[in-house]
Structure formats: structure tokens, C-alpha cells
Scaffold this motif. Sequence first.
Motif: not given
Lengths: 297, 335
Positions: B31, B34-35, B235, B274, B277, B281
Motif C-alpha cells: 500500500w 500507490p500512496c 478504484f 483512487s 490505486w 491493482k
Amino acid sequence: MSLETHAWPSSYGERAKPRMGFFTDTSVCIGCKACEVACKEWNQIPMSIEGFSGNSYDNSIQLGPDRWRHVAFVEQKLPADARAGDSLVEVAARNSAIDAGVQTYQEGDGLRWLMASDVCKHCTHAACLEVCPTGALFRTEYGTVVVQQEVCNGCGYCIPACPFGVLDRREDDGRVWKCTLCYDRLKDDQEPACAQACPTNSIQFGELSDLHHRAEHRLATLQAAGQEKAQLYLADGEDGVGGGGAFFLLLDEPEVYGLPPDPVDTVRDLGSIWGATGAAALALGVGLAAAVLGGRR
Amino acid sequence: VSPPSSSGSTAASGSRSYHGQPVLKRPVWTWEIPCYFYLGGVAGTCAGIAYLSELRGNEVLGRRAWAVATAAITVSPGLLVSDLGRPERFINMLRLFKITSPMSVGSWVLAGSGTSTAVATANAWTGRLPRLAKLARPAAALLGLPLSTYTAALLANTAVPVWHESRRLLPFVFGSGAALGGGAALVIATPTRRARPARRLALGAAALELGVTEVMHKRLGEHGHPYKQGAAAKFGNISRVCIVAGAGLLTARGGRSRTSAVAAGTLLSAASLSTRWSVFKAGHQSAADPEYVVGPQRRAIERGERAGAARRQPRLTSPDPALGSPATLEPTPRA
């Protein structure tokens, strides 16, 4: 094919050794997994048990940080024995195939077995090495690709860069591990453990140019014996990774063995990638300027 | 003996695979990545806005933008280091400068951008370091641009089909996403009277982000399937809804009500996050399914566009069976 890579032999000068590699002739693989075991023993690779997979006799499933050789088992429904109606020509072709050492047909139940020992391909254009930000991955004097464990910081970039899915991180260790083509043994003029353990010479080790020569003769022999799908994989410099330091003779299409039919070194497209990235950065700059400097304050 | 398996015959949607096993390894990135993509974009664009706002004489927006940029860029290295398998070796990232590794290039950009942004911010808020800041301000603004887009190069420069095949458009998705994230953050952080440029940026970027992402999905063709399913699709939907709602609210009330501006900025920030993300993903999904890897490769070979890596024709006409036979292989000389 041209054996030269970006860094070999040029960066080694007189210390460069001949480019060494594997020719894995899957037509004589008997699926004994001696290569898997020998590799684990010699390289002191930690235990890894995947459980019962149900994938034929393959319970080690795939290459990974704790498995640098992996034997694939494929079962195919193909006629094994001569059947009524077969012409004499067909029977003769089958017999000569067996004479040529292609005894991969299991007798009786109409199954064809394909077995193949997979390994890191030690690509001529190795994406893993190119994208490694720390320089942990490097090209040895033998033209092989090796991870320096004392440098790797586990960034994980090589993992999705590899078009064969060879590299992965060892979970408790945090670093990436893969086949070294027994770099330590090569330095002592020994052959890699897997090749030495292979009882049928399915795994052949040697100078890559010699192996290519042998492989052409083997392919031609099998084709002449009626093995129409026999094919050399990664034996040519023109493919997407510039050929492999480890290449294969397969009896069916690569994807049947879990190998990509057209692997490409991502770095070949680096020009367009950086071009688009630069253009996007410029466009962003123009956008920021327009938003802040244009219009009312 | 187990019954004849599907190996060598069919995978989920047509191509053959080895017992349905993935061909590629899934990225190990979690995680944090992407953050970071989002925060790096916020930091990069805010540095640019800060510099330009000071040129334009909007000191309030300028100072807020420097502060937001510093906040975002301070968190970033922490996220990246914690994602390493060996965090204590983070400094190895600066062992080399390597143009073939966007991660190496990005590490240097982040280091330079972080340092210059911190100096510029310190100067903007306290007046200290005036001479250093003269250099640091434009440097931070300039480095902020590649900081916002190089992360797309990082993803595109992999074997993951959905990332690699979008290499020409992904940097623009990330660029507009960065402008969206930065603009939205400043819409939240700045009094409405002073936030006009931030609103303009956020609204423009929102439209672009919607458009460019759509074009990318279209252009991907068969490679784009991962965007239509699973977490990537979810997302993607969240992003679209947040963009439309946030942009609508910002247009309608963003200039008058601070509360509405904060709500709109939050929605647009969520949209920017999003989108990253969704891309992240999609890559995981693309690598996990052998059909996504093998299918397009095989079809390109069948169409004659690519030769592939396998060859059936031997390069000699009269084979010597003995020379080719493993049975007659000379044992390798041992030392």
C-alpha cells in the motif's frame, strides 16, 4: 546469435571468460528432480514446501527465491502407441523418434508426458539487471546474471521486470534470490550442481556457442524423426531478450511449460517511456503556469 | 496418476498455460507505493504552484503550497523505505545513478526535490536561508515536475502487460493526477479568496484525468481487461464518481464557501489517490493471470507481427545425430 551483452565481455577486458550457459534438452528429461535437489543442496537454499498441488507430479510449482530449478510436468492426451489404421510410415516415424531418445510417451494409457527443468534464463538483455537501482544485480565475467546479496535492499523492482517471473523476494529475508549459474563453482572450473546431477544430460552446461551448435543438431535430428513441434526457445539473438544464457529445446509451445512465447526486455522501450514521461512533465509545467499565471489572481 | 489436467489445453479464456500458473511474479510492492505515487504528485505540483504564486504575488497561496509540498515530501521517503525488504539499506538507492532504472532516477529526483523544497519552505515561512532559497525555489519547482511523472515510468518499465503497454499514456495520467492532487490539497489548505489558481488547476486537471484515463483504457485494447474487473475496476469507479462530484461541488460553491471547498477538495484528493490505486491493482491483476501475459503474445505471433522466442526450423540441413545427442555428450572436464 551474437553472444555479446551490454556489459560482457566489454567491461571485463582480458578477465572476460567465455559466456557460459545451460542448454536444457527437455526431450530427455525424466522428471527425476535431481536438479532441484542438487541446486538446493549446493546453494543451501531454505526448505520450502508447497503441499500437494494436484498439478501432475509437480509439487514445487514454480521458480522462486527458494527454488532456482523447477521441473514442470505436463500431461497431454496424445496417442502413445501404434493404433490400428496407422500407416507403416507413421509407425516408422514413431520408432525412429524413440530411437532418437524421445521416450516421453507413457505406455498404455494414451498420455504424453512432457517434463522440463526450468531455470533463470540469464538473458542477453536482462531487464532485472537494468532496472536494479542499487547495482546489486550484475553481469559476471562469464556473462551470467547474479544478485550481490550484500547490496540488495529488497526494493523489488526486478520482480515485475522479469518477463519469465524468475525473481522473487524471500519473505523472512527481504532480499531477492535467484539462480547464480553456480558462480562459485564456475570460478573453480566446476559445472553447476544441477547439470552435474542430471542423469540424462537433459541439462547441459558449457560455452554458449558450443551449446548452440549442439542444439541445432539435436533440433534437426528430432525434426527429422517426426517431432514437428520440437523447437528451440531463447536460442536466437533476435528475440525480445536477445536470447538466453540458458536456452531450451521444447516439444510443444513454450506456454505449455509456463514460459512466455514472446518475452521482451522492457528496457527496449525505455526511449518511449522516458519520452512520454518528459512530455508529461513539461505538459504539467505548462498546466501549472496556466493555472497560476493565467486568469485572475 | 492424476487425470489429464487442463495444462497444455485451456486456461481461463483460451490460451494455454501451465496448470493455470502465473507466468509473471506479482509485484511485492504494498500500500505504501500507490500512496507515495499520490503524495509525490502532490509535493511536486505544490512546489510548482508555490514558486509560480510567489512570482504572481499571491504570497498566501505560495506559503501554503510550500507547506503542503513539504508535508507530502517528508512522508514520502518513509513510505518508500518501509516498503523495502531491507529498510536499513535504503541508502543503497543512491549508490548509483542509473538511467535504465526509473527507481534510481526517481530516488535522486526525490532527494533533490525534498532538500530544495524544505529549504524553500523554511525561507517562505521564517525568512531564513535567503541565499540558499534563491536557488532552492526554482529547483524545487522544476524537480517537482519529474517527481510527479517518473512514477509512471517506473511502472511502465516492467514486464507487466497492463503497465508496459500503457507506457505512452500512463505518464499523462499520473501528470494530470498530480495536478489534481496538488490543486485539491491547496483548495483545502487555502482560504477561498486566495485559492482561485488552485481551483482552476483542480478543475482543469479533473477533466484531463477523466479524459486521459479513458483514452488509456481504450488504447490498451485486450491488455486493458484488468481495469474492467476486481479492485482495479472498483478504484476506477470510485475515482470517476469522486471527480464528478468534487468538480461539480467546486464549480458550484467552491469560491464562496470554505466548507464546500474543503469537501470538494477532499473528494478530488480521493479521486487522485483512487486512480493510482486502480493502476496499481490493475498491474497486480495483469501479472497474476497467465492469460493476460500469454494470450496477447501468442496472438501477436499468430498475426505475424512478432516472431516470438521459439524456432522450429533448424539452422542446418544435415544433422549429425551423434553431435546432437545428449547420450554422446562429453563429460565436462573436472578440475
